[in-house]
Design a protein around this motif. Structure first.
Motif, PDB file in Angstrom:
ATOM      1  N   PRO A 178     -34.484  15.029 -22.399  1.00  0.00           N
ATOM      2  CA  PRO A 178     -33.347  15.577 -21.636  1.00  0.00           C
ATOM      3  C   PRO A 178     -32.446  16.442 -22.504  1.00  0.00           C
ATOM      4  CG  PRO A 178     -33.673  13.247 -21.134  1.00  0.00           C
ATOM      5  CD  PRO A 178     -34.590  13.570 -22.286  1.00  0.00           C
ATOM      6  N   GLN A 179     -32.255  17.667 -22.088  1.00  0.00           N
ATOM      7  CA  GLN A 179     -31.400  18.606 -22.801  1.00  0.00           C
ATOM      8  C   GLN A 179     -31.028  19.745 -21.859  1.00  0.00           C
ATOM      9  OE1 GLN A 179     -33.507  20.802 -25.895  1.00  0.00           O
ATOM     10  NE2 GLN A 179     -35.471  20.241 -24.965  1.00  0.00           N
ATOM     11  N   LEU A 180     -29.953  20.436 -22.187  1.00  0.00           N
ATOM     12  CA  LEU A 180     -29.489  21.535 -21.355  1.00  0.00           C
ATOM     13  C   LEU A 180     -30.230  22.809 -21.742  1.00  0.00           C
ATOM     14  CD1 LEU A 180     -27.502  22.141 -19.083  1.00  0.00           C
ATOM     15  CD2 LEU A 180     -25.810  22.771 -20.806  1.00  0.00           C
ATOM     16  N   SER A 181     -31.438  22.954 -21.208  1.00  0.00           N
ATOM     17  CA  SER A 181     -32.256  24.139 -21.456  1.00  0.00           C
ATOM     18  C   SER A 181     -33.005  24.484 -20.174  1.00  0.00           C
ATOM     19  CB  SER A 181     -33.250  23.886 -22.593  1.00  0.00           C
ATOM     20  OG  SER A 181     -34.186  22.891 -22.225  1.00  0.00           O
ATOM     21  N   TRP A 182     -33.381  25.738 -20.041  1.00  0.00           N
ATOM     22  CA  TRP A 182     -34.063  26.166 -18.825  1.00  0.00           C
ATOM     23  C   TRP A 182     -35.414  25.465 -18.676  1.00  0.00           C
ATOM     24  CZ3 TRP A 182     -33.714  27.513 -14.191  1.00  0.00           C
ATOM     25  CH2 TRP A 182     -34.809  28.067 -13.503  1.00  0.00           C
ATOM     26  N   GLU A 183     -36.094  25.201 -19.779  1.00  0.00           N
ATOM     27  CA  GLU A 183     -37.381  24.520 -19.710  1.00  0.00           C
ATOM     28  C   GLU A 183     -37.233  23.140 -19.072  1.00  0.00           C
ATOM     29  OE1 GLU A 183     -41.062  23.064 -22.621  1.00  0.00           O
ATOM     30  OE2 GLU A 183     -39.133  23.694 -23.483  1.00  0.00           O
ATOM     31  N   PHE A 184     -36.219  22.407 -19.512  1.00  0.00           N
ATOM     32  CA  PHE A 184     -36.025  21.059 -18.974  1.00  0.00           C
ATOM     33  C   PHE A 184     -35.501  21.109 -17.541  1.00  0.00           C
ATOM     34  CE2 PHE A 184     -33.292  17.321 -18.269  1.00  0.00           C
ATOM     35  CZ  PHE A 184     -34.239  16.327 -18.405  1.00  0.00           C
ATOM     36  N   VAL A 185     -34.511  21.982 -17.261  1.00  0.00           N
ATOM     37  CA  VAL A 185     -33.934  22.072 -15.919  1.00  0.00           C
ATOM     38  C   VAL A 185     -34.985  22.493 -14.898  1.00  0.00           C
ATOM     39  CG1 VAL A 185     -32.252  23.306 -14.490  1.00  0.00           C
ATOM     40  CG2 VAL A 185     -31.596  22.516 -16.767  1.00  0.00           C
ATOM     41  N   SER A 186     -35.789  23.490 -15.248  1.00  0.00           N
ATOM     42  CA  SER A 186     -36.839  23.936 -14.329  1.00  0.00           C
ATOM     43  C   SER A 186     -37.865  22.842 -14.078  1.00  0.00           C
ATOM     44  CB  SER A 186     -37.530  25.187 -14.890  1.00  0.00           C
ATOM     45  OG  SER A 186     -38.137  24.907 -16.152  1.00  0.00           O
ATOM     46  N   ASN A 187     -38.140  22.042 -15.101  1.00  0.00           N
ATOM     47  CA  ASN A 187     -39.082  20.949 -14.938  1.00  0.00           C
ATOM     48  C   ASN A 187     -38.517  19.868 -14.020  1.00  0.00           C
ATOM     49  OD1 ASN A 187     -40.463  18.193 -16.197  1.00  0.00           O
ATOM     50  ND2 ASN A 187     -41.821  19.982 -16.248  1.00  0.00           N
ATOM     51  N   VAL A 188     -37.206  19.604 -14.124  1.00  0.00           N
ATOM     52  CA  VAL A 188     -36.552  18.647 -13.233  1.00  0.00           C
ATOM     53  C   VAL A 188     -36.595  19.137 -11.787  1.00  0.00           C
ATOM     54  CG1 VAL A 188     -34.329  17.622 -12.628  1.00  0.00           C
ATOM     55  CG2 VAL A 188     -35.068  17.657 -15.007  1.00  0.00           C
ATOM     56  N   ILE A 189     -36.324  20.440 -11.591  1.00  0.00           N
ATOM     57  CA  ILE A 189     -36.388  21.017 -10.239  1.00  0.00           C
ATOM     58  C   ILE A 189     -37.806  20.924  -9.691  1.00  0.00           C
ATOM     59  CG2 ILE A 189     -36.132  23.148  -8.909  1.00  0.00           C
ATOM     60  CD1 ILE A 189     -33.908  23.955 -10.836  1.00  0.00           C
ATOM     61  N   TYR A 190     -38.770  21.198 -10.543  1.00  0.00           N
ATOM     62  CA  TYR A 190     -40.184  21.124 -10.143  1.00  0.00           C
ATOM     63  C   TYR A 190     -40.558  19.715  -9.700  1.00  0.00           C
ATOM     64  CZ  TYR A 190     -45.287  21.471 -10.693  1.00  0.00           C
ATOM     65  OH  TYR A 190     -46.643  21.437 -10.493  1.00  0.00           O
ATOM     66  N   HIS A 191     -40.146  18.703 -10.448  1.00  0.00           N
ATOM     67  CA  HIS A 191     -40.451  17.320 -10.096  1.00  0.00           C
ATOM     68  C   HIS A 191     -39.656  16.845  -8.878  1.00  0.00           C
ATOM     69  CE1 HIS A 191     -42.543  17.029 -13.955  1.00  0.00           C
ATOM     70  NE2 HIS A 191     -42.957  15.835 -13.599  1.00  0.00           N
ATOM     71  N   GLY A 192     -38.464  17.413  -8.670  1.00  0.00           N
ATOM     72  CA  GLY A 192     -37.620  16.953  -7.579  1.00  0.00           C
ATOM     73  C   GLY A 192     -37.863  17.651  -6.257  1.00  0.00           C
ATOM     74  N   THR A 193     -38.775  18.626  -6.227  1.00  0.00           N
ATOM     75  CA  THR A 193     -39.004  19.386  -4.998  1.00  0.00           C
ATOM     76  C   THR A 193     -39.522  18.511  -3.866  1.00  0.00           C
ATOM     77  OG1 THR A 193     -39.465  21.401  -6.264  1.00  0.00           O
ATOM     78  CG2 THR A 193     -40.248  21.330  -3.978  1.00  0.00           C
ATOM     79  N   LEU A 194     -40.550  17.716  -4.108  1.00  0.00           N
ATOM     80  CA  LEU A 194     -41.126  16.889  -3.045  1.00  0.00           C
ATOM     81  C   LEU A 194     -40.141  15.838  -2.517  1.00  0.00           C
ATOM     82  CD1 LEU A 194     -44.884  16.263  -3.937  1.00  0.00           C
ATOM     83  CD2 LEU A 194     -43.879  17.850  -2.305  1.00  0.00           C
ATOM     84  N   PRO A 195     -39.484  15.056  -3.374  1.00  0.00           N
ATOM     85  CA  PRO A 195     -38.511  14.102  -2.822  1.00  0.00           C
ATOM     86  C   PRO A 195     -37.349  14.773  -2.118  1.00  0.00           C
ATOM     87  CG  PRO A 195     -38.465  14.092  -5.235  1.00  0.00           C
ATOM     88  CD  PRO A 195     -39.678  14.858  -4.819  1.00  0.00           C
ATOM     89  N   ALA A 196     -36.915  15.951  -2.612  1.00  0.00           N
ATOM     90  CA  ALA A 196     -35.825  16.660  -1.944  1.00  0.00           C
ATOM     91  C   ALA A 196     -36.249  17.142  -0.568  1.00  0.00           C
ATOM     92  CB  ALA A 196     -35.358  17.837  -2.798  1.00  0.00           C
ATOM     93  N   LEU A 197     -37.454  17.694  -0.461  1.00  0.00           N
ATOM     94  CA  LEU A 197     -37.968  18.128   0.830  1.00  0.00           C
ATOM     95  C   LEU A 197     -38.093  16.960   1.799  1.00  0.00           C
ATOM     96  CD1 LEU A 197     -40.751  20.754  -0.023  1.00  0.00           C
ATOM     97  CD2 LEU A 197     -38.601  21.141   1.175  1.00  0.00           C
ATOM     98  N   THR A 198     -38.468  15.805   1.286  1.00  0.00           N
ATOM     99  CA  THR A 198     -38.573  14.611   2.131  1.00  0.00           C
ATOM    100  C   THR A 198     -37.229  14.274   2.754  1.00  0.00           C
ATOM    101  OG1 THR A 198     -40.348  13.739   0.720  1.00  0.00           O
ATOM    102  CG2 THR A 198     -39.210  12.181   2.167  1.00  0.00           C
TER     103      THR A 198
END
Length: 327
Positions: A178-198
């Protein structure tokens, strides 16, 4: 001022009642955290350590429940939520702070998207009642009846297992830190897409249907007819007259939704192995971890009360009749 004082008194009483129930309810459950801990660590805990744990958690046999309740209030007023037995005696506050951002980030953003999209679509459908746009209502209503866990499993089966577009679990890749970087933030968004859509899909129908029905009711009011007779543009009539009044009941529901964001969606977080408060609450319940259960319930209660206070203020600001009735 009288309106706000009366509401403040009501919410203070509600807070006291919620904290009291929060204390007694876990203790009325079968079992206790010490017994559950010993069952997981058979033969690894000495009698002296067991006695120390009982003192730490206030579970001595000769200690009355009322005395534990007074001590609980004393610790609570000092900001001490206790220590979590299921998390290696880590402070409950730290455990909650670790999980809280994940729940707020996922469920909070999904709820905001669902509210604004559903309210906007419901406003349009209500204004264009009888048009082809009405087909959205039964479709969205049907999707809202699908349970979180069922839709989540369908999402995983289709978009993760079959198509391989999104990951099926966790909040980010285990290879990242966990860190404030685009690589980490984009990865969090990528993983959170399915639960968010649900969350968005299952909650969208309620917002659409509620706003659409209120718009139909409001459009029959005299002030809307007068506004149209004055020659105002349809956009101004919808936004300044119809939607402004139709959205008032939505605000109360939205406030409750914001409050329950902190609690997360328990089943959804379990399905996607998402490290939010819902998953932590499930783990604490299995382990009979009183302090962690109480801490999470307390945060949920406070969030719901604060959200209702904000809704009351917004409701009173938008509808002067609320203030007049309270006087």
């Amino acid at each position: 001022m009288r309106f706000f004082l009366r509401r403040a008194a009501f919410y203070l009483f509600t807070l006291w009642a919620a904290i009291t129930i929060n204390f007694f309810l876990p203790r009325f459950m079968k079992g206790d955290p010490i017994t559950a801990y010993l069952a997981r660590n058979q033969g690894k805990v000495s009698p002296e350590a067991i006695e120390s744990l009982k003192i730490l958690f206030g579970l001595e046999q000769d200690r009355p429940l009322w005395d534990q309740y007074i001590q609980y209030w004393g610790l609570l007023l000092r900001g001490d939520l206790g220590r979590s037995l299921s998390k290696g005696l880590a402070p409950v506050g730290e455990v909650i702070l670790d999980a809280l951002p994940w729940t707020i980030g996922l469920v909070g953003i999904a709820t905001l998207i669902s509210f604004f999209v559903g309210t906007s679509v419901g406003t349009y459908i209500g204004w264009k009642r009888g048009s082809r746009a009405e087909f959205v209502v039964p479709v969205a209503t049907f999707l809202s009846t699908v349970p979180y866990f069922w839709l989540g499993l369908i999402m995983i089966a289709v978009f993760s297992t079959t198509l391989g577009w999104f990951p099926a679990s966790h909040a980010y890749d285990k290879t990242l830190h966990p860190q404030l970087s685009w690589e980490f933030v984009s990865n969090v968004i990528y993983h959170g897409t399915l639960p968010a859509l649900t969350i968005v899909i299952t909650s969208l129908g309620g917002w659409i249907l509620g706003m659409r029905n209120m718009m139909i009711t409001v459009l029959d009011e005299d002030y809307v007819t007068v506004a149209q007779a004055k020659g105002l543009t349809p956009r101004r009539v919808v936004v300044n007259y119809a939607a402004r009044n139709a959205v008032l009941p939505q605000l109360s529901s939205f406030a409750l939704s914001l409050g329950f964001i902190v609690g997360g969606t328990l089943i959804m977080e379990m399905i996607f192995s998402y490290p939010g408060l819902g998953l932590r609450l499930f783990e604490a319940t299995l382990a009979k971890d009183y302090p962690l259960m109480q801490g999470i319930f307390l945060v949920i209660t406070l969030s719901v009360l604060v959200a209702n206070v904000i809704a009351d203020i917004a409701y009173a600001a938008l509808d002067p009749r609320t203030r007049q009735e309270a006087q």
